[in-house]
Structures are given as C-alpha cells and as structure tokens.
Design a protein around this motif. Structure first.
Motif, PDB file in Angstrom:
ATOM      1  N   ARG A  79       0.848  -1.206   0.000  1.00  0.00           N
ATOM      2  CA  ARG A  79       0.000   0.000   0.000  1.00  0.00           C
ATOM      3  C   ARG A  79       0.883   1.257   0.000  1.00  0.00           C
ATOM      4  N   TYR A  80       1.942   1.226   0.790  1.00  0.00           N
ATOM      5  CA  TYR A  80       2.877   2.357   0.829  1.00  0.00           C
ATOM      6  C   TYR A  80       3.554   2.542  -0.530  1.00  0.00           C
ATOM      7  N   LEU A  81       3.933   1.422  -1.161  1.00  0.00           N
ATOM      8  CA  LEU A  81       4.639   1.525  -2.445  1.00  0.00           C
ATOM      9  C   LEU A  81       3.737   2.023  -3.562  1.00  0.00           C
ATOM     10  N   ARG A  82       2.441   1.841  -3.397  1.00  0.00           N
ATOM     11  CA  ARG A  82       1.509   2.354  -4.427  1.00  0.00           C
ATOM     12  C   ARG A  82       1.554   3.877  -4.488  1.00  0.00           C
ATOM     13  N   ARG A  83       2.030   4.505  -3.415  1.00  0.00           N
ATOM     14  CA  ARG A  83       2.214   5.960  -3.448  1.00  0.00           C
ATOM     15  C   ARG A  83       3.324   6.341  -4.432  1.00  0.00           C
ATOM     16  N   TRP A  84       4.223   5.411  -4.657  1.00  0.00           N
ATOM     17  CA  TRP A  84       5.414   5.718  -5.444  1.00  0.00           C
ATOM     18  C   TRP A  84       5.361   5.135  -6.848  1.00  0.00           C
ATOM     19  N   SER A  85       4.372   4.300  -7.077  1.00  0.00           N
ATOM     20  CA  SER A  85       4.374   3.582  -8.344  1.00  0.00           C
ATOM     21  C   SER A  85       2.940   3.209  -8.708  1.00  0.00           C
ATOM     22  N   ASP A  86       2.735   2.730  -9.936  1.00  0.00           N
ATOM     23  CA  ASP A  86       1.391   2.259 -10.272  1.00  0.00           C
ATOM     24  C   ASP A  86       1.156   0.902  -9.598  1.00  0.00           C
ATOM     25  N   SER A  87      -0.104   0.520  -9.526  1.00  0.00           N
ATOM     26  CA  SER A  87      -0.467  -0.678  -8.757  1.00  0.00           C
ATOM     27  C   SER A  87       0.247  -1.931  -9.252  1.00  0.00           C
ATOM     28  N   ALA A  88       0.359  -2.067 -10.568  1.00  0.00           N
ATOM     29  CA  ALA A  88       0.976  -3.273 -11.117  1.00  0.00           C
ATOM     30  C   ALA A  88       2.434  -3.368 -10.695  1.00  0.00           C
TER      31      ALA A  88
ATOM     32  N   PHE B 284      10.018  -0.236   6.645  1.00  0.00           N
ATOM     33  CA  PHE B 284       9.538   0.876   5.808  1.00  0.00           C
ATOM     34  C   PHE B 284      10.705   1.755   5.333  1.00  0.00           C
ATOM     35  N   ALA B 285      11.762   1.838   6.138  1.00  0.00           N
ATOM     36  CA  ALA B 285      12.935   2.599   5.684  1.00  0.00           C
ATOM     37  C   ALA B 285      13.523   1.928   4.444  1.00  0.00           C
TER      38      ALA B 285
ATOM     39  N   ALA C 175       4.566  12.525   5.039  1.00  0.00           N
ATOM     40  CA  ALA C 175       4.472  12.583   6.507  1.00  0.00           C
ATOM     41  C   ALA C 175       3.042  12.316   6.967  1.00  0.00           C
ATOM     42  N   LEU C 176       2.086  12.920   6.263  1.00  0.00           N
ATOM     43  CA  LEU C 176       0.681  12.740   6.629  1.00  0.00           C
ATOM     44  C   LEU C 176       0.258  11.283   6.416  1.00  0.00           C
ATOM     45  N   TRP C 177       0.723  10.724   5.331  1.00  0.00           N
ATOM     46  CA  TRP C 177       0.385   9.339   5.002  1.00  0.00           C
ATOM     47  C   TRP C 177       0.916   8.387   6.082  1.00  0.00           C
ATOM     48  N   LEU C 178       2.192   8.557   6.402  1.00  0.00           N
ATOM     49  CA  LEU C 178       2.808   7.620   7.349  1.00  0.00           C
ATOM     50  C   LEU C 178       2.189   7.725   8.739  1.00  0.00           C
ATOM     51  N   THR C 179       1.741   8.919   9.111  1.00  0.00           N
ATOM     52  CA  THR C 179       1.146   9.047  10.438  1.00  0.00           C
ATOM     53  C   THR C 179      -0.317   8.632  10.454  1.00  0.00           C
ATOM     54  N   ASP C 180      -1.087   9.059   9.455  1.00  0.00           N
ATOM     55  CA  ASP C 180      -2.537   8.814   9.513  1.00  0.00           C
ATOM     56  C   ASP C 180      -2.958   7.491   8.879  1.00  0.00           C
ATOM     57  N   VAL C 181      -2.238   7.037   7.869  1.00  0.00           N
ATOM     58  CA  VAL C 181      -2.615   5.777   7.226  1.00  0.00           C
ATOM     59  C   VAL C 181      -1.853   4.605   7.855  1.00  0.00           C
TER      60      VAL C 181
END
Lengths: 181, 221
Positions: A35-44, A75-76, A134-140
């Motif tokens: 889920r975190y990596l989807r922020r950086w790339s497309d789902s596939a 996560f790092a 930052a918002l993603w890592l704290t709230d999601v």
C-alpha cells in the motif's frame, strides 16, 4: 496484523534461519508495504517493488537489532527501494486517487464533514511530496513522529512540523474549495 | 494468504532459500566504532614508536594540548560512528546532524592548527613526506576496517558513508600526527595534515561510489 513485539520475535527467528518466520513476516507486513509503495508507483509495479523490498530486507536482515520496532526498519528499506525506482524512472510520484480507501484514514484526522463535499484526493495532490508522505505515514500507516523520522532520515522535530503544516494546508485547501462551491 | 500472495511468496522464497542460514545480528554502531578506535590506537602507537613523541611536548601547555587532542579524537570517532549508522536502515543520522559532524571534521582539520599556532612557539615540521606517511599509516587501516564494517551493514548511500568514514579516519590520523609532528605552522597543519585527511575522505567517497555503482549493476541484473 501482529503486534510490534510479535513481529520483533518473528524477526529474531528469521535471523536464526527460520523460513516460516520469514513467511509470517511477509504475510503480516506485505499488504502495508505494498500500500505504501503504491504511493510511489502504479499498482501493477507496486507488487514487483514489494518483492524487491523483501529481497532487500533479506540482504539487510543482519542490521535489524532486537528490541527495536520492526516496521520502521522495514519501511525505511521500502522507502529506499521506492526512491531508487522513482529515480530510475525519472519521474515524480503518481497522483493520489480520490477513490483510494486509505484517503478515508486521513479524512478522519482532517475535516471529515468537508470530505463529503470535496475531493480529498485532489486536495492531497496539492501538498508537497514531503508533506503528503508525513501525513500518510502518520494517519494511514499509524507511525509516530519519531518512527517516521527513522524511516525518512530526518529529525522528529522536522516531521512534527511537516505533519502540522500538511494538516493546516489540507484544511485551508478544503475550506477554500468549500467557500468557492 | 490469497493465491496471488502465496504465488508471490513462493517466487520470493525460491530466490532466498539458498541463503537462509542463521546470521548474527550486528553489534550496535557504538560498539563497532570501538573496533575502529582500537585499530586506530594500535596504528597510532606504531607511528609513535617509529617517529617518537613530538620534541616540543614539554614546552606546550598540557591542558590545551590534551584538550585539542581529545577534541580531535572525539570528532574522528563521531564521524566513524555516523558512517556506521549510515549503514543501518532506520538509524541513519539526519542531514542536520550529518552536516554538523562534517563541519566539525573540517573545523578539527583547519581551525585547530590556527588555534594551536597562537599558543605554541613557531616550529617547523621535520618533513612533509614523513607527516603524510604517518597520517596514511593510521588513516588507511582505519578506513579499511570501517568499510569492512559498513559492508556488513546495508548502506542506503555508500558515498555518504564513505565521506564520513574517510573524514573520520583522516581526523583520527591527524590526532595521532599531532602527538608526533612538532610543526606548529598553520600552513603545515592545514596543507599537509589537512590535505592528507581530505585525501582520505576523497578515497572514502570514491570507494563508496564504487560500491554504489556495483550495487546498481547487481540490482539491474
């Protein structure tokens, strides 16, 4: 999802060569990593990157120290793999999709009543990458500021400032959008 | 586990199954820094035995002399510690701390000689070649052992690690040379001792770059 202590115990077994422990870690952590990596790339591509992250986790397993929480360490590594991927592609992060269910987690901490009327995904897109992360890592993902600092390699104070400014900016964007409509 | 997740895990497991033996987790970076400190101390002792203690040692104000020596050692070890922390995911020093450490390293190399010139009588060094040899005799083994320790970790940015390791080794070598070299001229301190330390830092950066390049190629295959 297992607790931090359970994951740390699994990691210790994995360091002792237990493949079942590695499997348990994979089962428990790969959905969050993907889920975190989807922020950086497309789902596939996120699925391939998740595999890459676990390969790198395997290579780096000697560096995990018992007693420390496992997820920030993983996560790092995931963040590093993602940054390498983005650099190799020579592009920015993909846009946040407004139908992403994870947006709901952020909406809980922002202006939930405004969410019904406005597209939080579009508002998130107006944040800088650093603020959004930052918002993603704290709230999601549910990390605290010192864990996010360990993941991103900046100070905990900087993270607290980023989260505060991101929330403030998100609130202003949503308020502006509400006023315009 | 879903079928897709199971298939992905099988593919992953097949890649690592041959490399799944028990491993010993690394000691904390602080403990591993002591390994470098011991090696640097051994090399410094050897240099001291070969070249002898500086001839003007009895004329120097001992408090200031020892403070400058201790400050150099502290800065050098802090840089080595940061280099080792760079190779631990989720333990990397943040950019501000890294910048302060590097600035302190430069301060130890280029400000301390000027400070020392105010309090010590002007004396020329014996030979720049001897100083450079003495510096390299301490810095290169320290750099080598630090890189070996970095290699056992997982450095996100090997060039950062290399610069910190090289500068730290250089500052430790300068501390050793401070015990040996009677030269008090700031020019000698900065150009010869500082130059040799910066050379070590450049060497560390180069090795870090080689590691990063090799890793990129490996990941592309």
């Amino acid at each position: 999802m297992k607790s931090d202590d359970d994951l740390a115990a699994l990691m210790r077994r994995y360091q002792e060569g237990d493949q079942d422990a590695f499997r348990e870690i994979y089962v428990n952590t790969s959905p969050g990593i993907e889920r975190y990596l989807r922020r950086w790339s497309d789902s596939a591509r996120a699925g391939d990157l998740t595999q890459e992250v676990f390969l790198q986790v395997h290579r780096a397993r000697r560096t995990y120290r018992a007693g420390l929480p496992l997820l920030p360490w993983m996560f790092a590594i995931a963040r590093h793999v993602a940054i390498q991927h983005v650099r190799s592609q020579g592009r920015r992060l993909p846009e946040v999709q407004s139908d992403d269910s994870s947006i709901v987690a952020i909406a809980g901490s922002a202006e939930a009543n405004l969410l019904a009327r406005h597209d939080l995904g579009a508002a998130m897109q107006q944040l800088s990458d650093e603020h959004r992360e930052a918002l993603w890592l704290t709230d999601v993902e549910g990390f605290n500021s010192s864990e996010i600092a360990r993941i991103t390699g900046v100070s905990a104070g900087t993270i607290r400032v980023r989260i505060h400014r991101a929330r403030q900016k998100l609130k202003n964007i949503l308020n502006d959008a509400a006023a315009q409509s | 586990m879903t079928d897709q997740r199971r298939a992905e895990f099988s593919a992953l497991a097949s890649k690592i199954v041959g490399d799944l033996g028990a491993i010993r987790p690394l000691l904390p970076p602080e403990a591993r820094t002591l390994v470098v400190a011991l090696l640097a101390a051994s090399a410094a002792t050897t240099v001291l035995l070969v070249l002898g203690l500086r001839t003007d040692i009895h004329t120097l104000p001992s408090g200031i002399f020892l403070s400058l020596l201790a400050a150099r050692i502290a800065v050098g070890l802090a840089l080595i510690l940061f280099a080792l922390r760079e190779a631990i995911p989720a333990a990397t020093p943040h950019p501000g701390a890294r910048a302060v450490a590097i600035a302190s390293g430069f301060g130890a190399l280029f400000f301390f000689p000027h400070l020392f010139a105010w309090i010590a009588e002007a004396r020329e060094a014996v030979s720049s070649a001897v100083c450079i040899t003495g510096m390299l005799a301490v810095s290169l083994p320290s750099l080598a052992i630090t890189f070996w320790l970095i290699g056992r970790g997982y450095a996100f940015h090997p060039v950062h690690s290399g610069v910190l390791a090289g500068l730290g080794s250089g500052v430790l070598a300068e501390a050793a040379q401070f015990l040996v070299c009677p030269g008090t001229s700031p020019f000698h301190g900065c150009a010869v001792h500082g130059g040799a330390a910066i050379g070590t830092a450049a060497c560390g950066a180069f090795i870090g770059w080689l590691i990063a390049t090799r890793r990129r190629r490996r990941d592309l295959l």
